[in-house]
Design a protein around this motif. Structure first.
Motif, PDB file in Angstrom:
ATOM      1  N   ASP A 207       0.815  -1.213   0.000  1.00 18.83           N
ATOM      2  CA  ASP A 207       0.000   0.000   0.000  1.00 18.83           C
ATOM      3  C   ASP A 207       0.851   1.267   0.000  1.00 18.83           C
ATOM      4  O   ASP A 207       0.543   2.216  -0.719  1.00 18.83           O
ATOM      5  N   PHE A 208       1.917   1.280   0.799  1.00 17.34           N
ATOM      6  CA  PHE A 208       2.783   2.449   0.889  1.00 17.34           C
ATOM      7  C   PHE A 208       4.232   1.990   1.022  1.00 17.34           C
ATOM      8  O   PHE A 208       4.506   0.999   1.712  1.00 17.34           O
ATOM      9  N   TYR A 209       5.149   2.713   0.370  1.00 12.10           N
ATOM     10  CA  TYR A 209       6.563   2.428   0.565  1.00 12.10           C
ATOM     11  C   TYR A 209       7.325   3.741   0.752  1.00 12.10           C
ATOM     12  O   TYR A 209       6.960   4.781   0.194  1.00 12.10           O
ATOM     13  N   ILE A 210       8.370   3.671   1.565  1.00  9.32           N
ATOM     14  CA  ILE A 210       9.099   4.862   1.996  1.00  9.32           C
ATOM     15  C   ILE A 210      10.586   4.574   1.918  1.00  9.32           C
ATOM     16  O   ILE A 210      11.052   3.527   2.384  1.00  9.32           O
ATOM     17  N   GLU A 211      11.328   5.477   1.317  1.00  8.94           N
ATOM     18  CA  GLU A 211      12.789   5.350   1.320  1.00  8.94           C
ATOM     19  C   GLU A 211      13.316   5.825   2.657  1.00  8.94           C
ATOM     20  O   GLU A 211      13.128   6.975   3.040  1.00  8.94           O
ATOM     21  N   SER A 212      13.952   4.925   3.381  1.00  5.45           N
ATOM     22  CA  SER A 212      14.459   5.255   4.714  1.00  5.45           C
ATOM     23  C   SER A 212      15.551   6.313   4.604  1.00  5.45           C
ATOM     24  O   SER A 212      16.382   6.270   3.675  1.00  5.45           O
ATOM     25  N   PRO A 213      15.593   7.274   5.522  1.00  6.79           N
ATOM     26  CA  PRO A 213      16.598   8.340   5.445  1.00  6.79           C
ATOM     27  C   PRO A 213      18.012   7.871   5.791  1.00  6.79           C
ATOM     28  O   PRO A 213      18.963   8.629   5.638  1.00  6.79           O
ATOM     29  N   LYS A 214      18.153   6.639   6.280  1.00  5.22           N
ATOM     30  CA  LYS A 214      19.506   6.135   6.579  1.00  5.22           C
ATOM     31  C   LYS A 214      19.578   4.661   6.239  1.00  5.22           C
ATOM     32  O   LYS A 214      18.552   3.983   6.151  1.00  5.22           O
TER      33      LYS A 214
END
Length: 214
Positions: A207-214
């Motif tokens: 449903d949702f994906y996010i590029e981790s900041p680290k």
């Protein structure tokens, strides 16, 4: 004599999921979410008393999503039922100290065992059961199915297909159990690419994906 006829609703899980997704859409969330909005996303699609699975094992942890969940407002999200294999990170326990979660089913606690024991003594946490890995993952498909799962993968493409990298043992099972029972799947990835080496989880399940900041 007149009798009240109750209409049974057969799509409550699907309807609840769609309501959450519609609310996220109203707030401007697309499938790819900026990491700066992750707490807002979690507070939108997770409801109090939901069953939430945080992915983690000896090889990888959904650390960014776990920390973000621990930073949510306990007045917005509270009394979550956490289901996860290992309580390994400080944020795994922070959610109980802050009142965001109140119950847990897990397999082992590792470095967080002392904090876990202290919270049990303080009656800030209720333990459902301590499971073997096989039992816990089997029950994801039966009576411990997550309403929301917070997952980690190595990479995603622009459509949201996932590449899990060398470690694939947990991710597909958790996602399948959640997605096939009208749950919401949120994934943190190390990078977003144009082409994946292989597709381990199809975009239809995400449903949702996010590029981790680290």
């Amino acid at each position: 004599m007149n009798q009240m006829v109750k209409t049974r609703l057969w799509d409550k899980q699907h309807t609840r999921r769609q309501e959450k997704l519609n609310l996220a859409k109203e707030k401007g969330f697309a499938k790819q979410v900026e990491h700066t909005r992750v707490i807002e996303l979690l507070e939108t699609v997770i409801s109090s008393s939901d069953r939430v699975c945080l992915e983690g094992n000896n090889q990888k942890q959904a650390d960014f999503l776990s920390k973000s969940l621990s930073q949510c407002n306990p007045e917005v999200i509270h009394d979550l039922h956490i289901v996860q294999s290992v309580l390994a990170l400080p944020s795994h326990i922070d959610v109980f100290e802050k009142g965001i979660a109140s119950k847990v089913d897990f397999s082992f606690a590792g470095p967080q065992s002392l904090r876990l024991a202290q919270l049990v003594q303080q009656q800030k946490i209720s333990i459902g059961s301590i499971h073997t890995y096989l039992e816990l993952y089997g029950r994801y498909f039966i009576d411990l199915t997550p309403n929301v799962c917070l997952i980690t993968a190595h990479a995603a493409d622009r459509e949201g297909n996932l590449y899990t990298g060398a470690n694939t043992e947990d991710t597909p099972a958790i996602i399948e159990a959640t997605a096939f029972k009208s749950g919401i799947v949120i994934v943190q990835v190390n990078e977003i690419v144009d082409k994946l080496p292989r597709v381990d989880v199809p975009a239809d399940w995400v449903d949702f994906y996010i590029e981790s900041p680290k």
